[in-house]
Design a protein around this motif. Structure first.
Motif, PDB file in Angstrom:
ATOM      1  N   LYS A 169      33.150  46.728  31.088  1.00 50.13           N
ATOM      2  CA  LYS A 169      34.166  47.526  31.793  1.00 50.13           C
ATOM      3  C   LYS A 169      34.352  47.038  33.218  1.00 50.13           C
ATOM      4  CE  LYS A 169      35.315  52.336  32.898  1.00 50.13           C
ATOM      5  NZ  LYS A 169      34.849  53.745  32.798  1.00 50.13           N
ATOM      6  N   ALA A 170      33.214  46.752  33.894  1.00 48.56           N
ATOM      7  CA  ALA A 170      33.305  46.267  35.271  1.00 48.56           C
ATOM      8  C   ALA A 170      33.980  44.901  35.329  1.00 48.56           C
ATOM      9  CB  ALA A 170      31.903  46.194  35.884  1.00 48.56           C
ATOM     10  N   GLU A 171      33.631  44.047  34.367  1.00 44.21           N
ATOM     11  CA  GLU A 171      34.259  42.726  34.336  1.00 44.21           C
ATOM     12  C   GLU A 171      35.763  42.849  34.081  1.00 44.21           C
ATOM     13  OE1 GLU A 171      32.148  40.575  31.388  1.00 44.21           O
ATOM     14  OE2 GLU A 171      30.432  40.111  32.690  1.00 44.21           O
ATOM     15  N   GLY A 172      36.131  43.759  33.166  1.00 41.51           N
ATOM     16  CA  GLY A 172      37.555  43.964  32.891  1.00 41.51           C
ATOM     17  C   GLY A 172      38.304  44.488  34.104  1.00 41.51           C
ATOM     18  N   LYS A 173      37.694  45.441  34.809  1.00 41.15           N
ATOM     19  CA  LYS A 173      38.332  45.996  36.005  1.00 41.15           C
ATOM     20  C   LYS A 173      38.470  44.938  37.088  1.00 41.15           C
ATOM     21  CE  LYS A 173      38.018  49.922  39.179  1.00 41.15           C
ATOM     22  NZ  LYS A 173      37.236  51.116  39.555  1.00 41.15           N
ATOM     23  N   SER A 174      37.417  44.108  37.205  1.00 38.98           N
ATOM     24  CA  SER A 174      37.458  43.051  38.210  1.00 38.98           C
ATOM     25  C   SER A 174      38.573  42.052  37.913  1.00 38.98           C
ATOM     26  CB  SER A 174      36.101  42.337  38.256  1.00 38.98           C
ATOM     27  OG  SER A 174      36.130  41.250  39.151  1.00 38.98           O
TER      28      SER A 174
ATOM     29  N   LEU B 154      41.955  43.689  38.682  1.00 37.04           N
ATOM     30  CA  LEU B 154      42.242  43.714  40.122  1.00 37.04           C
ATOM     31  C   LEU B 154      42.622  42.329  40.628  1.00 37.04           C
ATOM     32  CD1 LEU B 154      39.408  46.111  41.393  1.00 37.04           C
ATOM     33  CD2 LEU B 154      41.870  46.605  41.219  1.00 37.04           C
ATOM     34  N   ALA B 155      41.902  41.311  40.087  1.00 38.15           N
ATOM     35  CA  ALA B 155      42.232  39.947  40.514  1.00 38.15           C
ATOM     36  C   ALA B 155      43.643  39.571  40.092  1.00 38.15           C
ATOM     37  CB  ALA B 155      41.212  38.966  39.914  1.00 38.15           C
ATOM     38  N   ILE B 156      44.022  39.938  38.873  1.00 36.55           N
ATOM     39  CA  ILE B 156      45.373  39.642  38.381  1.00 36.55           C
ATOM     40  C   ILE B 156      46.421  40.388  39.202  1.00 36.55           C
ATOM     41  CG2 ILE B 156      46.926  39.935  36.408  1.00 36.55           C
ATOM     42  CD1 ILE B 156      44.475  39.491  34.592  1.00 36.55           C
ATOM     43  N   LEU B 157      46.123  41.685  39.509  1.00 42.04           N
ATOM     44  CA  LEU B 157      47.054  42.488  40.311  1.00 42.04           C
ATOM     45  C   LEU B 157      47.213  41.918  41.713  1.00 42.04           C
ATOM     46  CD1 LEU B 157      48.828  45.015  40.503  1.00 42.04           C
ATOM     47  CD2 LEU B 157      46.789  46.307  41.187  1.00 42.04           C
TER      48      LEU B 157
ATOM     49  N   GLU C 222      50.649  40.589  43.349  1.00 43.16           N
ATOM     50  CA  GLU C 222      51.197  41.081  44.616  1.00 43.16           C
ATOM     51  C   GLU C 222      51.395  39.941  45.614  1.00 43.16           C
ATOM     52  OE1 GLU C 222      48.746  44.171  46.130  1.00 43.16           O
ATOM     53  OE2 GLU C 222      49.561  45.701  44.766  1.00 43.16           O
ATOM     54  N   LYS C 223      50.429  38.997  45.558  1.00 42.95           N
ATOM     55  CA  LYS C 223      50.569  37.851  46.471  1.00 42.95           C
ATOM     56  C   LYS C 223      51.823  37.044  46.139  1.00 42.95           C
ATOM     57  CE  LYS C 223      48.182  33.628  47.856  1.00 42.95           C
ATOM     58  NZ  LYS C 223      47.006  32.758  47.642  1.00 42.95           N
TER      59      LYS C 223
END
Length: 282
Positions: free
Chosen positions: A208-213, A216-219, A223-224
């Motif tokens: 779950k933590a890896e998926g969230k990470s 967030l990286a993709i998001l 945004e960038k």
């Protein structure tokens, strides 16, 4: 009838005496003795077996079956035991002249040694180690057997019988051990299940933590890219104002999702941007 010339059977021998003293042993085959001066030793009176016709001594392997003997173990348990003795005569002179009543003496010696060996051990060990006990008995009576001119080939403990009190105590102990093993197995099973659940929860948390990470990286990357494209189109300052307004809209959407709250959302983009400017000016 004992002749001066006779045949000694296979696996037998006989003792020749002269004036009541043994002078030689005659092995199997055609044999003779000096008339009147020499006589053949008769062992029938002293030996109930191990002879043929009273004068021919058996040299092959023989078996003696003992009667049960009551013994007490080191932990004071009453045991009745008997055994089978496998033996043979290797020195007929010693077997005849060094011991009176060879068979009875051999049986008593073995039974007394068996009682001593059993008395030095606990009941649990005795019941599970018959072969070891037999080897100890053979080793302990070997010196006596050699003095009597015989060889102990093996001693086999046939049966070990306990009294009713000891049997009841053994049954209670067995039931207690079974119950203890059952409890131990159940506890081990629960512990292993708990460990498996913990491992599964740990793996789930890590995933779950890896998926969230990664999300967030993709998001952040999105945004960038969006900000770079927007900046290229309207300029950096205007792009920053638009991105901030977007975040405010996202915040209003979160607040509006709560049914108990009243929210007033600006109706135009210019109004939203002016509010953003006011917030930035504070």
């Amino acid at each position: 009838m004992d002749f001066f010339i006779s045949i000694v059977p296979q696996a037998h021998c006989r003792i020749i005496e002269r004036f009541g003293k043994p002078v030689r042993v005659q092995e199997s085959g055609l044999r003779f003795r000096i008339p009147f001066l020499e006589q053949v030793k008769n062992v029938a009176d002293a030996w109930p077996s191990s002879n043929r016709d009273g004068v021919f001594i058996e040299k092959a392997e023989q078996i003696l079956d003992t009667t049960p003997r009551e013994c007490f173990t080191r932990d004071n348990a009453k045991v009745s035991a008997d055994c089978i003795i496998r033996w043979r005569i290797v020195d007929p002179i010693k077997a005849v002249y060094e011991v009176d009543r060879l068979h009875k003496s051999l049986i008593e010696s073995v039974l007394n040694e068996m009682r001593a060996v059993i008395g030095s051990s606990d009941l649990d060990y005795i019941l599970g180690s018959r072969a070891t006990l037999s080897e100890k008995i053979v080793a302990n009576v070997a010196a006596t057997a050699q003095r009597w001119g015989i060889q102990i080939i093996s001693i086999e403990i046939k049966e070990l019988r306990t009294d009713q009190v000891t049997q009841d105590a053994m049954l209670q102990q067995l039931n207690a051990e079974r119950q203890s093993r059952a409890i131990s197995l159940e506890a081990r099973g629960k512990a292993e299940a708990t460990l498996r659940d913990a491992e599964a929860e740990k793996e789930a948390s890590i995933l779950k933590a890896e998926g969230k990470s990664r999300a967030l990286a993709i998001l952040a990357e999105a945004e960038k890219s969006y900000l770079e494209a927007l900046s290229a189109s309207v300029g950096k300052e205007e792009a920053a104002r638009i991105l901030m307004a977007q975040k405010m809209l996202d915040a209003y959407a979160v607040i509006a999702s709560k049914p108990g709250d009243k929210v007033y959302i600006p109706t135009g983009m210019n109004t939203l941007l002016s509010l953003n400017d006011q917030q930035s000016g504070k």
